[in-house]
Design a protein around this motif. Structure first.
Motif, mmCIF file in Angstrom:
data_model
loop_
_atom_site.group_PDB
_atom_site.id
_atom_site.type_symbol
_atom_site.label_atom_id
_atom_site.label_comp_id
_atom_site.label_asym_id
_atom_site.label_seq_id
_atom_site.Cartn_x
_atom_site.Cartn_y
_atom_site.Cartn_z
ATOM 1 N N THR A 16 0.829 -1.207 0.000
ATOM 2 C CA THR A 16 0.000 0.000 0.000
ATOM 3 C C THR A 16 0.859 1.250 0.000
ATOM 4 N N GLN A 17 1.876 1.262 0.820
ATOM 5 C CA GLN A 17 2.785 2.407 0.865
ATOM 6 C C GLN A 17 3.515 2.561 -0.462
ATOM 7 N N LEU A 18 3.885 1.447 -1.096
ATOM 8 C CA LEU A 18 4.578 1.508 -2.376
ATOM 9 C C LEU A 18 3.660 2.080 -3.456
ATOM 10 N N LYS A 19 2.368 1.707 -3.444
ATOM 11 C CA LYS A 19 1.429 2.237 -4.430
ATOM 12 C C LYS A 19 1.180 3.730 -4.232
ATOM 13 N N GLN A 20 1.176 4.176 -3.006
ATOM 14 C CA GLN A 20 0.855 5.582 -2.721
ATOM 15 C C GLN A 20 2.061 6.499 -2.914
ATOM 16 N N ALA A 21 3.246 6.046 -2.454
ATOM 17 C CA ALA A 21 4.414 6.924 -2.463
ATOM 18 C C ALA A 21 5.437 6.550 -3.520
ATOM 19 N N GLN A 22 5.230 5.442 -4.230
ATOM 20 C CA GLN A 22 6.147 4.962 -5.254
ATOM 21 C C GLN A 22 7.473 4.450 -4.707
ATOM 22 N N THR A 23 7.886 4.923 -3.552
ATOM 23 C CA THR A 23 9.128 4.462 -2.926
ATOM 24 C C THR A 23 8.855 4.118 -1.472
ATOM 25 N N VAL A 24 9.561 3.085 -0.974
ATOM 26 C CA VAL A 24 9.434 2.672 0.423
ATOM 27 C C VAL A 24 10.827 2.659 1.027
ATOM 28 N N PRO A 25 11.116 3.523 1.977
ATOM 29 C CA PRO A 25 12.462 3.552 2.560
ATOM 30 C C PRO A 25 12.704 2.303 3.412
ATOM 31 N N ALA A 26 13.978 1.913 3.492
ATOM 32 C CA ALA A 26 14.349 0.772 4.336
ATOM 33 C C ALA A 26 14.078 1.111 5.797
ATOM 34 N N GLU A 27 13.715 0.081 6.577
ATOM 35 C CA GLU A 27 13.345 0.295 7.979
ATOM 36 C C GLU A 27 14.151 -0.659 8.858
ATOM 37 N N TYR A 28 14.582 -0.137 9.985
ATOM 38 C CA TYR A 28 15.380 -0.924 10.930
ATOM 39 C C TYR A 28 14.455 -1.527 11.990
ATOM 40 N N TYR A 29 14.644 -2.828 12.253
ATOM 41 C CA TYR A 29 13.879 -3.535 13.277
ATOM 42 C C TYR A 29 14.869 -4.045 14.329
ATOM 43 N N SER A 30 14.663 -3.642 15.550
ATOM 44 C CA SER A 30 15.625 -3.975 16.615
ATOM 45 C C SER A 30 15.537 -5.436 17.043
ATOM 46 N N ALA A 31 14.385 -6.075 16.854
ATOM 47 C CA ALA A 31 14.262 -7.473 17.288
ATOM 48 C C ALA A 31 13.228 -8.179 16.431
ATOM 49 N N VAL A 32 13.680 -9.176 15.668
ATOM 50 C CA VAL A 32 12.794 -10.048 14.903
ATOM 51 C C VAL A 32 13.319 -11.475 15.048
ATOM 52 N N THR A 33 12.480 -12.440 14.742
ATOM 53 C CA THR A 33 12.883 -13.846 14.789
ATOM 54 C C THR A 33 12.719 -14.438 13.401
ATOM 55 N N ILE A 34 13.784 -15.139 12.931
ATOM 56 C CA ILE A 34 13.816 -15.658 11.567
ATOM 57 C C ILE A 34 13.874 -17.188 11.611
ATOM 58 N N PHE A 35 13.080 -17.794 10.718
ATOM 59 C CA PHE A 35 12.941 -19.254 10.628
ATOM 60 C C PHE A 35 13.437 -19.710 9.262
ATOM 61 N N PHE A 36 14.335 -20.705 9.245
ATOM 62 C CA PHE A 36 14.777 -21.362 8.020
ATOM 63 C C PHE A 36 14.517 -22.857 8.152
ATOM 64 N N SER A 37 14.107 -23.471 7.027
ATOM 65 C CA SER A 37 13.975 -24.938 7.000
ATOM 66 C C SER A 37 14.326 -25.437 5.614
ATOM 67 N N ASP A 38 14.790 -26.691 5.526
ATOM 68 C CA ASP A 38 14.981 -27.351 4.242
ATOM 69 C C ASP A 38 14.703 -28.835 4.414
ATOM 70 N N ILE A 39 14.668 -29.548 3.303
ATOM 71 C CA ILE A 39 14.367 -30.986 3.306
ATOM 72 C C ILE A 39 15.690 -31.751 3.258
ATOM 73 N N VAL A 40 15.857 -32.659 4.174
ATOM 74 C CA VAL A 40 17.083 -33.455 4.229
ATOM 75 C C VAL A 40 17.117 -34.389 3.022
ATOM 76 N N GLY A 41 18.262 -34.415 2.322
ATOM 77 C CA GLY A 41 18.430 -35.289 1.164
ATOM 78 C C GLY A 41 17.629 -34.871 -0.037
ATOM 79 N N PHE A 42 17.295 -33.568 -0.185
ATOM 80 C CA PHE A 42 16.468 -33.116 -1.303
ATOM 81 C C PHE A 42 17.179 -33.299 -2.636
ATOM 82 N N THR A 43 18.507 -33.173 -2.638
ATOM 83 C CA THR A 43 19.249 -33.340 -3.892
ATOM 84 C C THR A 43 19.070 -34.741 -4.445
#
Length: 655
Positions: free
Chosen positions: A435-462
């Motif tokens: 929504t902000q991108l549609k209204q202002a055409q540009t969205v400045p980068a934002e700093y977040y002091s605390a977030v939690t990130i999740f990664f997963s993959d499938i064992v033996g996918f190759t």
């Protein structure tokens, strides 16, 4: 490390799995059709059928609305047209009034001219009679009978007689006081002439009679001129009137001058009257010249070209002194002849004023006729053009209404297409960011002091991919990650992207949620790990799928990258660490960092096991933990998700 955003977004509330749909509804655009429908729904719900009728009356998509708008659009141009007709009518009334006034001025000028001629003849007649009496009938400047005939001719040429009455008093034998109207004036004038003789008449009687008549005529002329106050002719009329009065006063003063030179002195009363008339005559003459500036040059030429004008001033100074001199008829005659010549020159100026007045009146009449013609032409044009304009407006409104109906259909189609495009955009980017991108055409980068990130993959996918066809691989990944996508909608998390068999989710952005991101990701990880056990490896139904998970919490910077195909990306060491937790983990386990463990301890409700120190690429030795379970966790619910294993790939579904 830089990670690009996936083409699906999920910003959810852990209390309601339908938050995404609410977000989509809250930010989608509202078209004119929505407004009309909303108005109809509100009106209809509150008051039966009245609201629906009101909405139809306002909406050009309905037949009734088109009729009302057509009537409004026809009335709208008719208002200024009506105002123009009324204004033109009032202007026509003013023009007709102006023309009537000009015609009245013309009649006033004609009457003033006729009166002026009569006054002039009476003035000449008075001078001749007075000179005749002063010289005891021995000297005449001109034939009295001829002068009387000229006066009678001037009276006969008058177009109308003014309604006048005046009082004439004659002292001496046979004196009388009479009220005369103009219809009886000629009989009284003839009787007065018959009684004139050098023995029985006095200059005072003659002066009084003629002066009374002239004053009455001049008074009437003055009253008539006061009515002509709306055109430029009035100043010429005033100048003409002042010129008549000036000649009247100068002529009266000349009679007293003749008396002075013929008798040798003036008694007190005649002397006072001479001074009065002499001063008034000069003042009125100056006033008349000021009203018509071009007369000044003419008067200057008159005084310069008149050889005896200097003698007039000398004689005037002599009379003003009123010294006793020897009576001299010759001097009186010279004075009379010179004054008569001077007064005749003034009458020539008076004639020029009279012709100037006629020219001005003709100009006024011409202007009035032109204005009247122009006003009538405008009124006719307005009356002819008005129905044409109304017909053109009606045709234009009908065209516009037809276009409006087509536009309404296009608007509905556009709304459907916009809903599809918004749905696609909100799957690629977070709703708030999109929504902000549609209204202002540009969205400045934002700093977040605390977030939690999740990664997963499938064992033996190759190895799995090597043994399967591409379509089987796609079907396999589609089944797993569709299940993951449905699961994460129940948590306050945002899916970043999927690359191959890698699945990345974050919590605490783009909408900050305080400290909830730790528990949200931990609970989601346990749920996904548990649900993944319902899937089996293609070509080997007895071997379940095994995934490994890595989690880390910390600060990041998030922003939009790219313009052709923008992605919502996360930057910072937190992303790298979470990825390393996943790559150094083990199958069917959730590998977390020490920072994540500390956060879970502060939150409470989760159980972890210490793994110990491990060598992490780019980070060195790190103390890590296993997330084992959550207090009060529900039993295995593989049966709830087993149906995903048979689903064929659906690459894009837009609601």
């Amino acid at each position: 490390m830089k990670l690009r955003a996936n083409n699906s977004s999920n910003n959810n509330n852990n209390t309601s799995c339908s938050m995404v749909h609410a977000d989509r509804a809250s930010i989608r655009s509202v078209s004119s059709e929505d407004v009309s429908s909303l108005a109809m729904g509100h009106d209809g719900g509150g008051g039966g059928g009245g609201g629906c009728c009101s909405a139809e009356a306002k909406n050009p998509a309905f037949k009734r609305g088109r009729r009302i708008q057509l009537m409004q659009m026809i009335v709208l141009p008719f208002i200024p047209i009506l105002a123009l007709i009324v204004q033109t009518s009032y202007e026509m009334i003013d023009i007709v009034s102006y023309r009537m006034e000009a015609t009245e001025i013309e009649s006033q000028v004609t009457m003033a001219t006729d009166l002026g001629k009569v006054v002039t003849r009476l003035q000449q007649e008075r001078s001749e009679v007075a000179f005749f009496i002063y010289t005891n009938g021995s000297t005449l400047r001109r034939n009295l009978t001829k002068g009387f005939l000229e006066t009678d001719r001037a009276l006969e040429n008058m177009s109308s007689w003014p309604d006048l009455t005046f009082r004439v008093v004659i002292d001496g034998p046979g004196s009388k006081a009479t009220w005369l109207n103009m219809s009886e004036f000629r009989e009284e004038l003839v009787e007065f002439r018959d009684n004139i003789c050098s023995e029985n008449s006095t200059v005072r009687d003659v002066l009084h009679w003629y002066t009374t008549v002239n004053m009455a005529l001049l008074e009437h002329l003055t009253n008539q001129i006061k009515d002509a106050n709306k055109s430029g002719v009035w100043r010429f009329l005033v100048s003409f009137k002042n010129m008549l009065k000036s000649i009247e006063s100068i002529d009266i003063s000349s009679v007293y001058g003749i008396n002075y030179f013929g008798r040798g002195f003036l008694r007190t009363e005649p002397y006072v009257r001479y001074i009065q008339h002499d001063i008034v005559g000069k003042e009125l003459l100056n006033s008349s010249l000021n009203y018509i500036p071009k007369l000044k040059a003419m008067y200057k030429n008159l005084t310069t070209g008149m050889p005896d004008y200097g003698r007039i001033r000398q004689w005037s100074d002599t009379i003003r002194r009123n010294e006793i001199i020897s009576a001299n008829v010759t001097t009186a005659r010279e004075y009379y002849e010179t004054m008569a010549m001077y007064i005749d020159e003034l009458r020539k100026l008076q004639d020029k004023v009279r012709w100037t007045i006629r020219d001005e009146v003709q100009k006024v009449l011409t202007k009035a006729n032109r204005m009247e013609t122009f006003g009538i032409a405008i009124l006719i044009v307005v009356l002819i053009v008005s129905p044409i304009i109304i017909l053109l407006v009606r045709k234009a409104v009908a065209t516009i209404q037809m276009y409006a109906v087509n536009l309404a259909h296009k608007a509905r189609e556009l709304k459907r297409e916009k809903r599809k495009s918004d749905s696609l955009l909100f799957q690629m980017l977070p709703p708030t960011v999109a929504t902000q991108l549609k209204q202002a055409q540009t969205v400045p980068a934002e700093y977040y002091s605390a977030v939690t990130i999740f990664f997963s993959d499938i064992v033996g996918f190759t190895e799995i991919a090597a043994e399967c066809t591409p379509l089987e691989v796609v079907s396999f990944l589609n089944a797993i990650y569709r299940m993951f996508d449905e699961r994460i909608e129940c948590y306050d998390v945002y899916k970043i992207e999927t690359i191959g068999d890698s699945y990345m989710v974050a919590s605490g952005l783009p909408v900050k949620n305080g400290n909830k991101h730790v528990a949200e990701i931990a609970t989601m990880a346990l749920d996904l790990l548990d649900a993944s056990g319902c899937f089996s490896i293609p070509h080997n139904a007895n071997e379940p799928v095994q995934i490994r998970v890595g989690i880390h919490t910390g600060p990041v910077v998030a922003g939009i990258v790219g313009t052709k195909m923008p992605r919502y990306c996360l930057f910072g060491d937190t992303v790298n660490t979470a990825s390393r937790m996943e790559s150094t983990g083990e199958a069917l386990k959730i590998h977390i960092s020490a920072e994540m463990n500390e956060a879970l301890v502060r939150v409470g409700g989760f159980k972890t096991e210490h793994r110990g120190l491990i060598d992490v690429k780019g980070k060195g030795l790190m103390d890590t933990y296993w997330l084992t379970c959550k207090d009060g966790a529900s039993p295995n619910n593989h049966g709830e998700v087993a149906w995903y294993a048979d689903i064929q790939p659906v690459y894009l579904k837009i609601v």
